[in-house]
Design a protein around this motif. Structure first.
Motif, PDB file in Angstrom:
ATOM      1  N   GLU A  71      -0.949   9.572   3.361  1.00  0.00           N
ATOM      2  CA  GLU A  71      -1.568   8.446   2.653  1.00  0.00           C
ATOM      3  C   GLU A  71      -1.171   8.440   1.180  1.00  0.00           C
ATOM      4  O   GLU A  71      -0.914   7.372   0.601  1.00  0.00           O
ATOM      5  N   ASP A  72      -1.109   9.618   0.563  1.00  0.00           N
ATOM      6  CA  ASP A  72      -0.718   9.711  -0.840  1.00  0.00           C
ATOM      7  C   ASP A  72       0.725   9.266  -1.025  1.00  0.00           C
ATOM      8  O   ASP A  72       1.026   8.498  -1.945  1.00  0.00           O
ATOM      9  N   LYS A  73       1.607   9.735  -0.150  1.00  0.00           N
ATOM     10  CA  LYS A  73       3.023   9.338  -0.241  1.00  0.00           C
ATOM     11  C   LYS A  73       3.167   7.832  -0.056  1.00  0.00           C
ATOM     12  O   LYS A  73       3.932   7.170  -0.767  1.00  0.00           O
ATOM     13  N   SER A  74       2.427   7.308   0.908  1.00  0.00           N
ATOM     14  CA  SER A  74       2.492   5.875   1.180  1.00  0.00           C
ATOM     15  C   SER A  74       2.025   5.065  -0.021  1.00  0.00           C
ATOM     16  O   SER A  74       2.664   4.077  -0.414  1.00  0.00           O
ATOM     17  N   ASN A  75       0.920   5.471  -0.639  1.00  0.00           N
ATOM     18  CA  ASN A  75       0.401   4.752  -1.809  1.00  0.00           C
ATOM     19  C   ASN A  75       1.391   4.787  -2.971  1.00  0.00           C
ATOM     20  O   ASN A  75       1.604   3.780  -3.655  1.00  0.00           O
ATOM     21  N   LYS A  76       1.998   5.958  -3.204  1.00  0.00           N
ATOM     22  CA  LYS A  76       2.959   6.078  -4.302  1.00  0.00           C
ATOM     23  C   LYS A  76       4.213   5.261  -4.021  1.00  0.00           C
ATOM     24  O   LYS A  76       4.777   4.639  -4.928  1.00  0.00           O
TER      25      LYS A  76
ATOM     26  N   TYR B 233       8.448   6.361   5.867  1.00  0.00           N
ATOM     27  CA  TYR B 233       7.740   5.172   5.436  1.00  0.00           C
ATOM     28  C   TYR B 233       7.410   4.264   6.629  1.00  0.00           C
ATOM     29  O   TYR B 233       6.305   3.720   6.724  1.00  0.00           O
ATOM     30  N   LYS B 234       8.353   4.127   7.537  1.00  0.00           N
ATOM     31  CA  LYS B 234       8.122   3.272   8.702  1.00  0.00           C
ATOM     32  C   LYS B 234       7.013   3.835   9.579  1.00  0.00           C
ATOM     33  O   LYS B 234       6.229   3.085  10.180  1.00  0.00           O
ATOM     34  N   SER B 235       6.911   5.162   9.631  1.00  0.00           N
ATOM     35  CA  SER B 235       5.832   5.764  10.418  1.00  0.00           C
ATOM     36  C   SER B 235       4.472   5.509   9.777  1.00  0.00           C
ATOM     37  O   SER B 235       3.448   5.461  10.465  1.00  0.00           O
ATOM     38  N   TRP B 236       4.448   5.322   8.436  1.00  0.00           N
ATOM     39  CA  TRP B 236       3.192   5.049   7.745  1.00  0.00           C
ATOM     40  C   TRP B 236       2.812   3.574   7.832  1.00  0.00           C
ATOM     41  O   TRP B 236       1.658   3.232   8.059  1.00  0.00           O
ATOM     42  N   GLN B 237       3.815   2.704   7.582  1.00  0.00           N
ATOM     43  CA  GLN B 237       3.545   1.293   7.365  1.00  0.00           C
ATOM     44  C   GLN B 237       3.965   0.384   8.521  1.00  0.00           C
ATOM     45  O   GLN B 237       3.611  -0.793   8.534  1.00  0.00           O
ATOM     46  N   GLY B 238       4.750   0.913   9.457  1.00  0.00           N
ATOM     47  CA  GLY B 238       5.215   0.084  10.567  1.00  0.00           C
ATOM     48  C   GLY B 238       6.364  -0.822  10.202  1.00  0.00           C
ATOM     49  O   GLY B 238       6.765  -1.691  10.993  1.00  0.00           O
TER      50      GLY B 238
END
Length: 329
Positions: A276-281, A312-317
């Protein structure tokens, strides 16, 4: 809460670093030995894990051969930071309100020990039990806390006031070369708690003072919940740009399985917090900068943009480029 996950405002690390630099100490070497760095206090609103802070206090005193190192840090804090953090410390109607205001504010910022008032025939005692969970640097911390409590008391009792008696948790040999020897007062050593005696004739309505000084405060500046604390530390890059679960466990000095268990009790997973932190950054950089995908990958600690895009794709689709285009249209 696990003692190793207590935290405090980064201003305390800043004061420690400034004091070490003024003494021409090998500051960066000392910081590295306890897993800290100058960058962690560039923003005074950041938070720092407490254990390495007090470990740095003890290590610095040993390295510099200064038994009064805690006093020197407190003097720096009093002179340059104490009154600037919140002017309300010194603007209360009386000494009781001043203490209550100060301790309540500090209770929002750090691992706050119990403080209380105890009366006898001659004195009202400002007492503290010691910092919970801290087993290193305790004498340096006792100096630090007593020195700035005396500083606060002087603002209400007068600049000429000094305590006539102090009770100390430490033993007598530890104070031979410290600031306490400069105070013309009586000392009680190896006491079960620390306490500063205030002459009762200097106080008003002391009988009405509740014994407990620290009250619960909402909106704590330093989170007490493990999940919230780790989220804030990750946001600050406290564990580096690309932390793993093992890196985090090592930094907080908790066995990885134990850390995962305490997070599970809060219905959270460490791997999820990291993602979640990586995704937000990543989202922030994609939306608020013109940096390329490759540059963002490097900033976030990835060796190449391929690994970053898959993560990133695994986080956000979707891919980072797809997200950027969709948000900017």
């Amino acid at each position: 809460m696990n003692n190793n996950l207590f935290a405090a405002k980064a201003v305390y690390l800043k004061v420690l670093i400034e004091t070490l630099d003024s003494l021409k100490a090998p500051t960066d070497i000392l910081l590295s030995k306890v897993g800290l760095a100058r960058e962690q206090c560039l923003n005074e609103e950041f938070i720092i894990l407490e254990y390495p802070l007090w470990q740095l206090m003890e290590l610095s005193a040993q390295e510099l051969n200064l038994d009064n190192f805690g006093e020197l840090v407190a003097n720096n804090f009093n002179e340059n930071y104490f009154s600037k953090i919140d002017s309300g410390f010194f603007n209360q109607s009386d000494i009781y309100q001043g203490l209550q205001y100060y301790l309540g504010s500090m209770n929002k910022q750090s691992n706050m020990p119990a403080f209380w008032i105890k009366h006898d025939e001659a004195y009202s005692w400002l007492c503290r039990s010691g910092t919970p969970g801290i087993t290193v640097g305790t004498w340096q911390m006792e100096q630090f806390v007593l020195r700035f409590l005396i500083y606060l008391l002087k603002r209400y009792l007068g600049a000429e006031w000094a305590p006539k008696i102090i009770k100390l948790k430490t033993s007598e040999p530890d104070v031979s070369a410290c600031f306490l020897s400069t105070l013309d007062c009586e000392y009680v050593f190896s006491h079960k708690y620390s306490a500063i005696g205030i002459e009762r004739h200097l106080l008003t309505n002391f009988a009405a003072w509740p014994s407990k000084l620290v009250t619960a405060k909402k909106g704590k500046a330093v989170p007490k919940k493990h999940t919230l604390l780790l989220k804030q530390l990750l946001k600050q890059n406290y564990f580096g740009l690309n932390p793993s679960a093992l890196i985090i466990a090592k930094a907080v000095r908790i066995n990885l399985r134990t850390l995962q268990r305490v997070l599970a009790e809060e219905h959270e997973q460490l791997s999820k917090l990291i993602d979640e932190d990586k995704s937000n950054k990543a989202n922030h950089l994609l939306l608020n900068s013109d940096k390329s995908i490759s540059d963002i990958a490097v900033i976030l600690g990835y060796q190449d943009d391929g690994n970053f895009c898959r993560a990133y794709k695994s986080w956000q689709g979707q891919t980072p480029l797809q997200f950027r285009k969709a948000e900017k249209n």
